[in-house]
Design an enzyme around this catalytic site. Structure first.
Site, mmCIF file in Angstrom:
data_model
loop_
_atom_site.group_PDB
_atom_site.id
_atom_site.type_symbol
_atom_site.label_atom_id
_atom_site.label_comp_id
_atom_site.label_asym_id
_atom_site.label_seq_id
_atom_site.Cartn_x
_atom_site.Cartn_y
_atom_site.Cartn_z
ATOM 1 N N GLY A 163 -12.489 -4.092 0.831
ATOM 2 C CA GLY A 163 -14.483 -3.510 1.308
ATOM 3 C C GLY A 163 -13.978 -2.427 -0.016
ATOM 4 O O GLY A 163 -15.545 -2.107 -0.856
ATOM 5 N N ARG A 205 0.645 -1.235 0.140
ATOM 6 C CA ARG A 205 -0.390 0.153 0.051
ATOM 7 C C ARG A 205 0.914 1.568 0.404
ATOM 8 O O ARG A 205 0.485 2.175 -0.625
ATOM 9 C CB ARG A 205 -0.900 -0.082 1.030
ATOM 10 C CG ARG A 205 -2.515 -1.078 0.401
ATOM 11 C CD ARG A 205 -2.806 -0.256 1.947
ATOM 12 N NE ARG A 205 -4.374 -1.231 1.604
ATOM 13 C CZ ARG A 205 -5.525 -1.961 2.241
ATOM 14 N NH1 ARG A 205 -4.817 -1.361 3.675
ATOM 15 N NH2 ARG A 205 -6.771 -2.368 2.201
ATOM 16 N N LYS A 265 -13.619 -9.181 8.889
ATOM 17 C CA LYS A 265 -14.696 -8.303 8.614
ATOM 18 C C LYS A 265 -16.112 -8.305 8.073
ATOM 19 O O LYS A 265 -16.481 -8.412 7.230
ATOM 20 C CB LYS A 265 -13.930 -6.387 7.647
ATOM 21 C CG LYS A 265 -12.892 -6.087 8.238
ATOM 22 C CD LYS A 265 -12.422 -4.959 7.164
ATOM 23 C CE LYS A 265 -11.008 -4.829 7.481
ATOM 24 N NZ LYS A 265 -10.259 -3.281 6.909
ATOM 25 N N GLY A 284 -6.226 -5.222 1.674
ATOM 26 C CA GLY A 284 -4.615 -4.983 2.452
ATOM 27 C C GLY A 284 -3.913 -6.650 2.689
ATOM 28 O O GLY A 284 -3.053 -6.508 2.419
HETATM 29 N N1 LIG Z 1 -11.368 -18.164 10.214
HETATM 30 C C1 LIG Z 1 -11.104 -17.375 10.140
HETATM 31 N N2 LIG Z 1 -11.075 -16.733 11.398
HETATM 32 C C2 LIG Z 1 -10.009 -14.834 12.222
HETATM 33 N N3 LIG Z 1 -9.801 -14.703 11.261
HETATM 34 C C3 LIG Z 1 -9.635 -15.012 10.417
HETATM 35 C C4 LIG Z 1 -10.288 -16.221 9.424
HETATM 36 N N4 LIG Z 1 -10.526 -16.660 8.391
HETATM 37 C C5 LIG Z 1 -9.232 -15.103 7.950
HETATM 38 N N5 LIG Z 1 -9.326 -13.979 9.646
HETATM 39 C C6 LIG Z 1 -7.996 -13.101 9.155
HETATM 40 O O1 LIG Z 1 -8.859 -11.994 8.119
HETATM 41 C C7 LIG Z 1 -7.822 -11.110 7.875
HETATM 42 C C8 LIG Z 1 -8.479 -10.431 7.141
HETATM 43 O O2 LIG Z 1 -9.371 -9.849 6.936
HETATM 44 P P1 LIG Z 1 -9.929 -8.573 5.909
HETATM 45 O O3 LIG Z 1 -9.255 -7.376 6.549
HETATM 46 O O4 LIG Z 1 -11.649 -8.612 5.835
HETATM 47 O O5 LIG Z 1 -9.654 -8.834 4.849
HETATM 48 P P2 LIG Z 1 -8.590 -7.516 3.738
HETATM 49 O O6 LIG Z 1 -7.477 -7.332 4.556
HETATM 50 O O7 LIG Z 1 -7.874 -8.601 1.942
HETATM 51 O O8 LIG Z 1 -10.069 -6.795 3.292
HETATM 52 C C9 LIG Z 1 -6.658 -11.700 8.344
HETATM 53 O O9 LIG Z 1 -5.548 -11.010 9.186
HETATM 54 C C10 LIG Z 1 -7.067 -13.407 8.705
HETATM 55 O O10 LIG Z 1 -6.170 -13.907 9.875
HETATM 56 O O1 LIG Z 2 -7.755 -2.164 4.982
HETATM 57 C C1 LIG Z 2 -8.667 -1.503 4.801
HETATM 58 O O2 LIG Z 2 -9.573 -2.154 4.028
HETATM 59 P P1 LIG Z 2 -9.773 -3.606 3.870
HETATM 60 O O3 LIG Z 2 -9.566 -4.642 4.756
HETATM 61 O O4 LIG Z 2 -11.178 -3.761 2.736
HETATM 62 O O5 LIG Z 2 -9.216 -3.800 1.861
HETATM 63 C C2 LIG Z 2 -8.377 0.031 4.414
HETATM 64 O O6 LIG Z 2 -7.931 0.512 5.235
HETATM 65 C C3 LIG Z 2 -10.387 0.383 5.483
HETATM 66 O O7 LIG Z 2 -9.721 0.319 6.476
HETATM 67 P P2 LIG Z 2 -11.227 -0.253 7.829
HETATM 68 O O8 LIG Z 2 -11.989 -1.117 7.037
HETATM 69 O O9 LIG Z 2 -10.902 -0.456 9.204
HETATM 70 O O10 LIG Z 2 -12.172 1.762 6.753
#
Ligand SMILES: Nc1ncnc2c1ncn2[C@@H]1O[C@H](COP(=O)(O)OP(=O)(O)O)[C@@H](O)[C@H]1O
Ligand SMILES: O=C(OP(=O)(O)O)[C@H](O)COP(=O)(O)O
Length: 404
Positions: free
Chosen positions: A383, A36, A201, A359
């Site tokens: 997101g 990033r 999330k 991320g």
């Molecule tokens: N079954 C699970 N239980 C708890 N955490 C999880 C599980 N599967 C994935 N994760 C966690 O989800 C996190 C990423 O989630 P998220 O922020 O939604 O993805 P991104 O940043 O790609 O949008 C990772 O740090 C991973 O460890």
């Molecule tokens: O990590 C982020 O989003 P992502 O996990 O959806 O890729 C962005 O920095 C937004 O963070 P936020 O979901 O806490 O608003």
């Protein structure tokens, strides 16, 4: 949407820029993937070369309105300085005396980074007046505003949305590039179109499924959100992540998908343990693979299982367009990385357009040894790209199109 090039002569101008520097850190505060930060370099370099005085706003994690050293941008300031080859001054606060001094001390081409904007309670407030007041304090630091944090453009927050209303503004190169690539997925995706969702999330991701079901042919569900679906199917999920408020919604999604001839593909098996020690990167207790209808009480599902890896890989490889956001398991811990690795590899084998977003997802593919050019595109936003693909208006982008 204006571009940085439309902002005119930037020499000596203070340019306030929102970046997404929400990078993964290990227990010793080392950045495990600086993608990033690298993604922001084209805009920052162009601004520096144009003689601008750069003031960066960014966040790290979710400190919920309180200053907390755990979420300091110090590791980011150091890494950004290395990559730009210039000292980046990190203010000790967001809009206080330290930030004011950092901005006042800028010479042409210099770079200052404000501390984590989410230390300020008004940054993420639902109270528009509170956000506007904070945005005015940000705006006092710039003559112009550039939006380049694609990963946050879906957030109606003071440093993303409100501040853009107060200054002449433009999209940075990253935001423009991301929007350009993601448009290919919304305009006429080649089918089958498969969307793979995972991550932690859970509430955010469950809320996009409604609209994604309308555009994709198959939704593949792994990661933390899969357990709310399993619960909706009547299974026990032990101590796994659950979004209690959305169990009924998941039931509805399963019914709607079936009625529309779409597929929601869920795992058939999962890897479980007593828990995990994230900082030590270890499972707690034995790791076992169990069928999704046999998760023992007290066990936590932390990855999809080997049968599901094959199932998911086949669905992905059969697609012409794939978008993936959210790791399949806690990939940071080697014992729970196999599901994410299998999905990442399958994406590299797609005969069509493959896009990874988010991320942690982008970090996962790199940490697992893939090169960026093995994918059609790696988006910095998870997101944000999901909401873009849903066809939603993104506040941080639509605000740029308004006159000011
Ligand atoms: N079954 C699970 N239980 C708890 N955490 C999880 C599980 N599967 C994935 N994760 C966690 O989800 C996190 C990423 O989630 P998220 O922020 O939604 O993805 P991104 O940043 O790609 O949008 C990772 O740090 C991973 O460890
Ligand atoms: O990590 C982020 O989003 P992502 O996990 O959806 O890729 C962005 O920095 C937004 O963070 P936020 O979901 O806490 O608003």
């Amino acid at each position: 949407m204006k571009s940085v090039a439309d902002l005119g002569d930037l020499s000596g101008k203070r340019v306030l820029i929102r970046c997404d520097f929400n990078v993964p850190l290990d227990a010793d505060k080392n950045i495990t993937d600086d993608g990033r930060i690298r993604a922001a370099l084209p805009t920052l370099t162009a601004l520096r070369e144009a003689g601008a005085r750069i003031v960066i706003m960014a966040h790290l994690g979710r400190p919920k309105g309180e200053a907390n050293p755990k979420y300091s941008l110090a590791p980011v300031a150091a890494r950004l300085g290395e990559l730009l080859g210039v000292e980046v001054t990190l203010a000790a606060d967001v809009v206080g005396e330290s930030a004011q001094a950092a901005v006042a001390g800028l010479a042409d081409g210099d770079v200052a980074l404000l501390e984590n904007v989410r230390y300020e309670p008004a940054e993420e407030s639902k109270d528009e007046a509170a956000r506007a007041e904070l945005a005015a304090r940000y705006a006092a630091f710039g003559d112009l505003f550039v939006s380049d944090g694609f990963g946050v453009v879906h957030r109606k927050q003071a440093s993303v949305y409100d501040v853009a209303k107060l200054l002449p503004n433009a999209a940075g190169f990253l935001v423009a590039k991301e929007v350009g690539v993601l448009k290919q997925l919304t305009e006429s995706p080649e089918r089958p179109y498969v969307v793979v969702l995972g991550g932690a999330k859970v509430a955010d991701k469950l809320s996009v499924i409604d609209n994604l079901l309308k555009v994709a042919d198959t939704l593949v569900i792994g990661g933390g959100m899969l357990f709310t679906f399993l619960k909706a199917q009547g299974h026990s999920i032990g101590a796994s992540l659950l979004d209690e408020a959305n169990i009924e919604t998941c039931k509805r999604y399963l019914e709607e998908a079936a009625a529309a001839g779409k597929t929601i593909l869920l795992p058939v098996d999962v890897r479980v343990a007593d828990g995990m020690d994230f900082d030590a990167r270890e499972a707690v207790g034995e790791v076992a693979t169990v069928a999704v209808d046999a998760i023992p009480d007290g066990k936590q599902g932390l990855d999809i299982g080997p049968e599901s890896e094959k199932l998911f890989a086949d669905a992905i490889k059969g697609a012409k367009t794939v978008f993936w956001n959210g790791p399949m398991g806690v990939f940071e811990i080697p014992a729970f990385a196999a599901g994410t690795a299998a999905v990442a590899t399958a994406l590299t084998e797609v005969d069509g357009l493959s896009v990874v977003g988010g991320g942690d997802s982008a970090a996962a593919v790199r940490v697992l040894g893939h090169a960026d050019d093995e994918f059609g595109h790696i988006s910095t936003g998870g997101g944000a790209s999901l909401e873009f693909l849903e066809g939603k208006e993104l506040p941080g982008i639509s605000v740029l199109e308004e006159d000011n």
